[in-house]
Design an enzyme around this catalytic site. Structure first.
Site, PDB file in Angstrom:
ATOM      1  N   ARG A  20      19.498  13.061   5.317  1.00  0.00           N
ATOM      2  CA  ARG A  20      18.290  13.148   4.517  1.00  0.00           C
ATOM      3  C   ARG A  20      16.884  14.378   5.527  1.00  0.00           C
ATOM      4  NH1 ARG A  20      14.048   9.550   2.710  1.00  0.00           N
ATOM      5  NH2 ARG A  20      15.332   8.089   4.405  1.00  0.00           N
ATOM      6  N   ILE A  53      14.937  17.390   7.388  1.00  0.00           N
ATOM      7  CA  ILE A  53      15.593  17.581   8.542  1.00  0.00           C
ATOM      8  C   ILE A  53      17.039  17.852   8.894  1.00  0.00           C
ATOM      9  CG2 ILE A  53      14.968  18.575  11.247  1.00  0.00           C
ATOM     10  CD1 ILE A  53      12.164  18.498  10.297  1.00  0.00           C
ATOM     11  N   THR A 102       7.403   7.161   9.906  1.00  0.00           N
ATOM     12  CA  THR A 102       6.208   6.915  10.435  1.00  0.00           C
ATOM     13  C   THR A 102       5.685   5.686  10.298  1.00  0.00           C
ATOM     14  OG1 THR A 102       6.035   8.185   8.433  1.00  0.00           O
ATOM     15  CG2 THR A 102       5.800   9.735  10.116  1.00  0.00           C
ATOM     16  N   ASP A 149       1.660   5.295   9.823  1.00  0.00           N
ATOM     17  CA  ASP A 149       0.744   6.352   9.968  1.00  0.00           C
ATOM     18  C   ASP A 149      -0.944   4.556   9.704  1.00  0.00           C
ATOM     19  OD1 ASP A 149       2.002   8.507  10.739  1.00  0.00           O
ATOM     20  OD2 ASP A 149       1.590   9.090   8.943  1.00  0.00           O
ATOM     21  N   GLN A 182      -2.059  13.754  16.632  1.00  0.00           N
ATOM     22  CA  GLN A 182      -2.566  13.753  15.143  1.00  0.00           C
ATOM     23  C   GLN A 182      -3.703  12.339  14.725  1.00  0.00           C
ATOM     24  OE1 GLN A 182      -2.285  15.641  12.132  1.00  0.00           O
ATOM     25  NE2 GLN A 182      -2.895  14.278  11.551  1.00  0.00           N
ATOM     26  N   TYR A 201       3.364   7.850  16.735  1.00  0.00           N
ATOM     27  CA  TYR A 201       4.424   9.062  16.462  1.00  0.00           C
ATOM     28  C   TYR A 201       3.471   9.597  17.664  1.00  0.00           C
ATOM     29  CZ  TYR A 201       6.546  11.796  13.424  1.00  0.00           C
ATOM     30  OH  TYR A 201       7.475  13.267  13.301  1.00  0.00           O
ATOM     31  N   PRO A 252       9.161  20.637  15.120  1.00  0.00           N
ATOM     32  CA  PRO A 252       8.916  20.883  13.670  1.00  0.00           C
ATOM     33  C   PRO A 252       7.376  20.363  14.020  1.00  0.00           C
ATOM     34  CG  PRO A 252      10.870  20.064  13.900  1.00  0.00           C
ATOM     35  CD  PRO A 252      10.553  19.350  15.056  1.00  0.00           C
ATOM     36  N   GLY A 253       6.769  21.012  12.139  1.00  0.00           N
ATOM     37  CA  GLY A 253       5.720  21.635  12.293  1.00  0.00           C
ATOM     38  C   GLY A 253       5.749  20.843  10.802  1.00  0.00           C
TER      39      GLY A 253
HETATM   40  N1  CAA Z   1      -9.568  14.668  11.203  1.00  0.00           N
HETATM   41  C1  CAA Z   1     -10.807  14.098  11.530  1.00  0.00           C
HETATM   42  N2  CAA Z   1     -11.406  12.955  10.253  1.00  0.00           N
HETATM   43  C2  CAA Z   1     -10.155  12.643   9.733  1.00  0.00           C
HETATM   44  C3  CAA Z   1      -8.601  13.063   9.961  1.00  0.00           C
HETATM   45  C4  CAA Z   1      -8.713  14.146  10.740  1.00  0.00           C
HETATM   46  N3  CAA Z   1      -7.447  15.089  10.672  1.00  0.00           N
HETATM   47  N4  CAA Z   1      -8.059  12.643   8.622  1.00  0.00           N
HETATM   48  C5  CAA Z   1      -8.888  11.378   8.026  1.00  0.00           C
HETATM   49  N5  CAA Z   1      -9.816  11.851   8.748  1.00  0.00           N
HETATM   50  C6  CAA Z   1     -11.440  11.193   8.225  1.00  0.00           C
HETATM   51  C7  CAA Z   1     -11.312  10.961   6.502  1.00  0.00           C
HETATM   52  O1  CAA Z   1     -11.992  11.921   6.755  1.00  0.00           O
HETATM   53  C8  CAA Z   1     -12.103   8.962   6.826  1.00  0.00           C
HETATM   54  O2  CAA Z   1     -12.875   9.654   7.311  1.00  0.00           O
HETATM   55  P1  CAA Z   1     -14.523   9.233   6.259  1.00  0.00           P
HETATM   56  O3  CAA Z   1     -14.791   7.527   6.505  1.00  0.00           O
HETATM   57  O4  CAA Z   1     -16.294   9.664   6.659  1.00  0.00           O
HETATM   58  O5  CAA Z   1     -14.463   9.760   5.064  1.00  0.00           O
HETATM   59  C9  CAA Z   1     -11.686   8.581   7.676  1.00  0.00           C
HETATM   60  O6  CAA Z   1     -11.107   9.981   9.122  1.00  0.00           O
HETATM   61  C10 CAA Z   1      -9.835   7.684   7.232  1.00  0.00           C
HETATM   62  O7  CAA Z   1      -9.685   8.440   6.301  1.00  0.00           O
HETATM   63  P2  CAA Z   1      -8.451   7.681   5.176  1.00  0.00           P
HETATM   64  O8  CAA Z   1      -9.724   7.804   4.161  1.00  0.00           O
HETATM   65  O9  CAA Z   1      -7.322   8.957   5.238  1.00  0.00           O
HETATM   66  O10 CAA Z   1      -8.595   5.929   5.724  1.00  0.00           O
HETATM   67  P3  CAA Z   1      -7.292   5.555   5.509  1.00  0.00           P
HETATM   68  O11 CAA Z   1      -7.603   4.620   6.784  1.00  0.00           O
HETATM   69  O12 CAA Z   1      -7.296   5.456   4.623  1.00  0.00           O
HETATM   70  O13 CAA Z   1      -5.832   6.607   6.860  1.00  0.00           O
HETATM   71  C11 CAA Z   1      -4.253   7.858   7.998  1.00  0.00           C
HETATM   72  C12 CAA Z   1      -5.887   6.767   7.947  1.00  0.00           C
HETATM   73  C13 CAA Z   1      -3.186   6.680   7.505  1.00  0.00           C
HETATM   74  C14 CAA Z   1      -4.480   8.657   9.422  1.00  0.00           C
HETATM   75  C15 CAA Z   1      -4.026   8.712   6.713  1.00  0.00           C
HETATM   76  O14 CAA Z   1      -5.268   9.581   6.510  1.00  0.00           O
HETATM   77  C16 CAA Z   1      -3.337   9.783   6.845  1.00  0.00           C
HETATM   78  O15 CAA Z   1      -1.714   9.294   6.483  1.00  0.00           O
HETATM   79  N6  CAA Z   1      -3.112  10.876   6.918  1.00  0.00           N
HETATM   80  C17 CAA Z   1      -1.966  12.013   7.674  1.00  0.00           C
HETATM   81  C18 CAA Z   1      -1.456  11.135   8.803  1.00  0.00           C
HETATM   82  C19 CAA Z   1      -0.576  12.891   9.724  1.00  0.00           C
HETATM   83  O16 CAA Z   1      -0.442  14.067   9.186  1.00  0.00           O
HETATM   84  N7  CAA Z   1       1.264  12.551   9.475  1.00  0.00           N
HETATM   85  C20 CAA Z   1       1.821  13.082   9.289  1.00  0.00           C
HETATM   86  C21 CAA Z   1       3.250  12.303   8.904  1.00  0.00           C
HETATM   87  S1  CAA Z   1       4.584  13.843   8.734  1.00  0.00           S
HETATM   88  C22 CAA Z   1       5.307  13.148  10.005  1.00  0.00           C
HETATM   89  O17 CAA Z   1       4.530  12.657  10.451  1.00  0.00           O
HETATM   90  C23 CAA Z   1       5.688  14.846  10.091  1.00  0.00           C
HETATM   91  C24 CAA Z   1       5.904  15.722  11.728  1.00  0.00           C
HETATM   92  O18 CAA Z   1       6.336  15.249  12.228  1.00  0.00           O
HETATM   93  C25 CAA Z   1       5.200  16.800  11.512  1.00  0.00           C
END
Ligand code: CAA
Length: 241
Positions: free
Chosen positions: A13, A15, A87, A89, A142, A148, A178-179
């Site tokens: 699946r 990449i 992941t 997260d 991140q 991660y 990768p991004g």
């Molecule tokens: N920078 C700053 N603040 C952030 C932020 C960021 N990037 N992301 C979220 N926040 C803040 C939110 O604004 C929120 O603040 P407020 O309560 O003041 O509004 C607070 O953090 C909590 O955010 P969530 O409501 O999203 O909190 P949560 O606990 O439900 O979830 C999390 C947190 C699990 C990290 C969720 O934000 C998430 O899934 N983020 C994505 C993380 C990500 O990019 N993962 C990549 C997966 S793909 C991968 O990994 C492949 C690869 O190699 C690229």
């Protein structure tokens, strides 16, 4: 070009699938490893003709067994693509010890496990190609990915040490970082979060697995022996490193 046997972990699946398909098209004998999704693996083989094997890359002995059985069936493994990853997260406040360990074991210890399993064979062949799939998030950090990011940054350091140790045996080791690429893993990111992330990508879209796979093919080619210890970032300009 001699025909090489290549293992792509997480190869059914995302990449990994893209990498498996490109290498197979380039006449490599490819075996795609996978950890759990039998249905996706069956569909993958039906669509591509590429065989799969199921084992847990976080399990040292399972990696030894898988490589031994693949070598018995397909000959020495001279190409290893450490792509499998997960992941779990959560911000540090909510991140459990179990989800720290799961990501470290599956994304970082797996690279050790698989490399150990193929290393002596590559030395005996006086040829090897190892490509480790890291991530932009191991380079830039991140929010919500302490586990991660630690694993993916660790992969970059491990690759450099392997490059030093492999050079005398014509074994190269390189990292591809990768991004955000259109895969199931990225699709699991909450939509509003993903939209924000994509808005920071100068190219303005997610990557395609084939765009990562073509770089992997470049790295494993027989004539890429001088390329070792490098990190190729492919992220649409999101992070320039
Ligand atoms: N920078 C700053 N603040 C952030 C932020 C960021 N990037 N992301 C979220 N926040 C803040 C939110 O604004 C929120 O603040 P407020 O309560 O003041 O509004 C607070 O953090 C909590 O955010 P969530 O409501 O999203 O909190 P949560 O606990 O439900 O979830 C999390 C947190 C699990 C990290 C969720 O934000 C998430 O899934 N983020 C994505 C993380 C990500 O990019 N993962 C990549 C997966 S793909 C991968 O990994 C492949 C690869 O190699 C690229």
């Amino acid at each position: 070009m001699p025909r090489h046997t290549a293992i792509v972990t997480g190869g059914t699946r995302g990449i990994g699938r893209g990498i498996a398909e490109v290498l197979a098209a380039e006449n490599y004998t490819v075996i795609a490893g996978y950890g759990g999704n039998d249905q996706a693996a069956a569909e993958f083989t039906k669509e591509t003709g590429i065989p799969t094997r199921k084992w847990d890359v976080a399990d040292f002995q399972a990696c030894q067994n898988a490589v031994a059985s693949i070598e018995a069936d397909f000959g020495p493994v001279t190409v290893l693509i450490n792509n499998a990853g997960i992941t779990r997260d959560a911000t540090i406040k909510k991140l459990s010890y179990e989800n720290w360990m799961a990501v470290i074991q599956t994304n970082l210890t797996s690279v050790f496990n698989m490399t150990k399993a193929v290393w002596d064979g590559m030395v005996a062949e006086n040829f090897g190609r190892i490509v480790n799939i890291s991530s932009i998030n191991g380079q830039a950090g991140q929010y919500g990915q302490v586990n991660y990011c630690a694993a993916k940054a660790g992969v970059i350091g491990m690759t450099k040490a392997l490059a030093l140790e492999g050079a005398r045996y014509n074994i190269t080791a390189n990292t591809v970082a990768p991004g955000y690429v259109a895969t199931d893993m990225v699709a699991a990111v909450p939509e509003r979060v993903l939209e924000k992330i994509v808005s920071t990508v100068p190219v303005g879209r997610l990557g395609d697995p084939a765009e990562i796979a073509r770089a992997v093919y470049f790295l494993v080619r027989d004539d890429s022996n001088f390329v070792t210890g490098s990190t190729i970032s492919i992220n649409g300009g999101q992070h320039m490193y």
